[in-house]
Each structure stands twice: as C-alpha cells, then as structure tokens.
Design a protein around this motif. Structure first.
Motif, PDB file in Angstrom:
ATOM      1  N   GLU A  48     -12.864 -88.511  18.303  1.00 43.62           N
ATOM      2  CA  GLU A  48     -12.620 -87.413  19.249  1.00 43.62           C
ATOM      3  C   GLU A  48     -13.701 -87.370  20.321  1.00 43.62           C
ATOM      4  O   GLU A  48     -13.414 -87.180  21.501  1.00 43.62           O
ATOM      5  N   TYR A  49     -14.951 -87.554  19.911  1.00 41.08           N
ATOM      6  CA  TYR A  49     -16.057 -87.548  20.866  1.00 41.08           C
ATOM      7  C   TYR A  49     -15.881 -88.665  21.897  1.00 41.08           C
ATOM      8  O   TYR A  49     -15.975 -88.440  23.097  1.00 41.08           O
ATOM      9  N   TYR A  50     -15.594 -89.882  21.413  1.00 44.39           N
ATOM     10  CA  TYR A  50     -15.416 -91.007  22.335  1.00 44.39           C
ATOM     11  C   TYR A  50     -14.211 -90.779  23.241  1.00 44.39           C
ATOM     12  O   TYR A  50     -14.245 -91.094  24.422  1.00 44.39           O
ATOM     13  N   LEU A  51     -13.134 -90.229  22.679  1.00 49.69           N
ATOM     14  CA  LEU A  51     -11.941 -89.977  23.468  1.00 49.69           C
ATOM     15  C   LEU A  51     -12.231 -88.979  24.580  1.00 49.69           C
ATOM     16  O   LEU A  51     -11.899 -89.212  25.742  1.00 49.69           O
ATOM     17  N   LEU A  52     -12.864 -87.875  24.235  1.00 52.48           N
ATOM     18  CA  LEU A  52     -13.171 -86.860  25.247  1.00 52.48           C
ATOM     19  C   LEU A  52     -14.144 -87.397  26.283  1.00 52.48           C
ATOM     20  O   LEU A  52     -14.006 -87.120  27.473  1.00 52.48           O
ATOM     21  N   THR A  53     -15.121 -88.181  25.839  1.00 48.87           N
ATOM     22  CA  THR A  53     -16.075 -88.776  26.776  1.00 48.87           C
ATOM     23  C   THR A  53     -15.342 -89.714  27.724  1.00 48.87           C
ATOM     24  O   THR A  53     -15.577 -89.696  28.929  1.00 48.87           O
ATOM     25  N   GLY A  54     -14.454 -90.539  27.190  1.00 54.70           N
ATOM     26  CA  GLY A  54     -13.719 -91.483  28.013  1.00 54.70           C
ATOM     27  C   GLY A  54     -12.741 -90.812  28.952  1.00 54.70           C
ATOM     28  O   GLY A  54     -12.564 -91.244  30.088  1.00 54.70           O
ATOM     29  N   GLU A  55     -12.104 -89.746  28.491  1.00 53.57           N
ATOM     30  CA  GLU A  55     -11.110 -89.070  29.331  1.00 53.57           C
ATOM     31  C   GLU A  55     -11.750 -88.274  30.461  1.00 53.57           C
ATOM     32  O   GLU A  55     -11.076 -87.963  31.434  1.00 53.57           O
ATOM     33  N   THR A  56     -13.037 -87.957  30.348  1.00 51.87           N
ATOM     34  CA  THR A  56     -13.683 -87.237  31.446  1.00 51.87           C
ATOM     35  C   THR A  56     -13.973 -88.160  32.612  1.00 51.87           C
ATOM     36  O   THR A  56     -14.051 -87.709  33.747  1.00 51.87           O
ATOM     37  N   ALA A  57     -14.143 -89.450  32.349  1.00 54.00           N
ATOM     38  CA  ALA A  57     -14.426 -90.409  33.419  1.00 54.00           C
ATOM     39  C   ALA A  57     -13.763 -91.749  33.127  1.00 54.00           C
ATOM     40  O   ALA A  57     -14.436 -92.757  32.951  1.00 54.00           O
ATOM     41  N   PRO A  58     -12.408 -91.781  33.061  1.00 57.68           N
ATOM     42  CA  PRO A  58     -11.737 -93.022  32.675  1.00 57.68           C
ATOM     43  C   PRO A  58     -11.857 -94.131  33.719  1.00 57.68           C
ATOM     44  O   PRO A  58     -11.651 -95.286  33.409  1.00 57.68           O
ATOM     45  N   GLN A  59     -12.204 -93.771  34.948  1.00 62.10           N
ATOM     46  CA  GLN A  59     -12.304 -94.776  35.995  1.00 62.10           C
ATOM     47  C   GLN A  59     -13.620 -95.548  35.946  1.00 62.10           C
ATOM     48  O   GLN A  59     -13.782 -96.520  36.649  1.00 62.10           O
ATOM     49  N   THR A  60     -14.554 -95.112  35.103  1.00 59.48           N
ATOM     50  CA  THR A  60     -15.845 -95.798  34.992  1.00 59.48           C
ATOM     51  C   THR A  60     -15.839 -96.758  33.812  1.00 59.48           C
ATOM     52  O   THR A  60     -15.042 -96.618  32.886  1.00 59.48           O
ATOM     53  N   LEU A  61     -16.728 -97.729  33.859  1.00 57.45           N
ATOM     54  CA  LEU A  61     -16.833 -98.672  32.737  1.00 57.45           C
ATOM     55  C   LEU A  61     -17.261 -97.965  31.459  1.00 57.45           C
ATOM     56  O   LEU A  61     -16.767 -98.281  30.373  1.00 57.45           O
ATOM     57  N   ASP A  62     -18.177 -96.996  31.580  1.00 52.68           N
ATOM     58  CA  ASP A  62     -18.611 -96.245  30.390  1.00 52.68           C
ATOM     59  C   ASP A  62     -17.452 -95.458  29.795  1.00 52.68           C
ATOM     60  O   ASP A  62     -17.301 -95.379  28.577  1.00 52.68           O
TER      61      ASP A  62
END
Length: 165
Positions: A48-62
């Motif tokens: 969930e943490y990784y998903l939320l982190t990724g969904e906040t900035a999906p256009q970045t490599l991170d």
C-alpha cells in the motif's frame, strides 16, 4: 527471613515458568500462522505504501519504481498494474502499457476494471499506430462497460477513420 526468601524464590520460579510458557506458546503460534499472518499484513502495508507513493508521482522514475515494488510484493493485485499501465502510456511507452494493462485485465474479475484495463491497451495500440488492434481492444472495453465514455469516443473515432483507410 528464610520464609521471605523462600517465598521470593518460589515466585521467581513461577514467573520464570510463565515467561518460558509464553515464549514457547509464542513460538508455536508464530510457526502455526501467527508469523505468516504478520508477514502477510506487513507485505500488504508495504505494498500500500509503495502504491500510494507511486500513484502520487507516476510520471517519475521513482514513482514507477514504487509501483513496480507494489506489484512485486503483491503480484495478484490489480491496482499497481493499472497504475503502471497509465504511467507507461503517459510516457509514450506503449509496449509497457500494453503489458501491464493486459496483466491487470487477466487479474481482475470486475468488468469495469477490465474495461478500463483493455481501454488502456486500445489507447496504447492507437498511440503506436496499430489501429486494427486498437479497434478490437476498444470494442471489448465498450462491451464490458458501455459507460466507458473515453473508450466509446475513441472507438467512434477509429470506426470513422477505418473506411477511409
């Protein structure tokens, strides 16, 4: 005084026995499923943490890396694959978007999620200039969810183009 010492020793022995019993029971429960349940819960929370982190900035490599980590932690989870498909589509990496959207389509049992996933496949094929594949995917998307307005609009545009080509 001897009685007091004896009482203290007796209670210390009793307390030690309780600690040993608790440790043994804890080890047994951990082996029988307590640790497995804890591990599953921890994996879910980390996902969930990784998903939320990724969904906040999906256009970045991170952000994309975080979405990949979420998908790796819970491979049967639809959301990270859908988010990755959207991110890859936004970055014009159509093959990656198609792969992730197809994976989400396979995993999902919800017709609306399936429609969304297969519409990403259709949009990606359109972006890559493969209109015949896009047409098939978008027809399926509208079939699964007639309220999918974006897929419906793209399908109509493709159908109008098709006779001219």
């Amino acid at each position: 005084m001897a009685e007091r010492a004896f009482y203290w020793l007796a209670n210390a022995s009793y307390r030690r026995r309780q600690w040993v019993q608790l440790l043994v029971l804890g080890a047994i429960f951990t082996l029988l499923g307590g640790f497995g349940a804890f591990a599953r819960f921890s994996t879910q929370m980390l996902g969930e943490y990784y998903l939320l982190t990724g969904e906040t900035a999906p256009q970045t490599l991170d952000g994309q890396r975080a979405l990949r980590q979420a998908a790796a932690l819970r491979p049967d989870w639809v959301r990270p694959h859908l988010s990755l498909a959207q991110a890859f589509y936004s970055d014009d990496w159509y093959e990656g978007a198609i792969r992730e959207a197809n994976r989400a389509f396979e995993l999902s049992t919800d017709p609306i999620e399936k429609s969304f996933a297969i519409s990403i496949v259709g949009f990606s094929h359109m972006g890559a200039g493969r209109n015949a594949e896009a047409l098939d995917a978008l027809k399926l998307a509208v079939e699964l969810d007639p309220n999918n307005a974006k897929a419906q609009t793209a399908l109509e545009q493709l159908q109008q183009k098709e006779p001219a080509e």
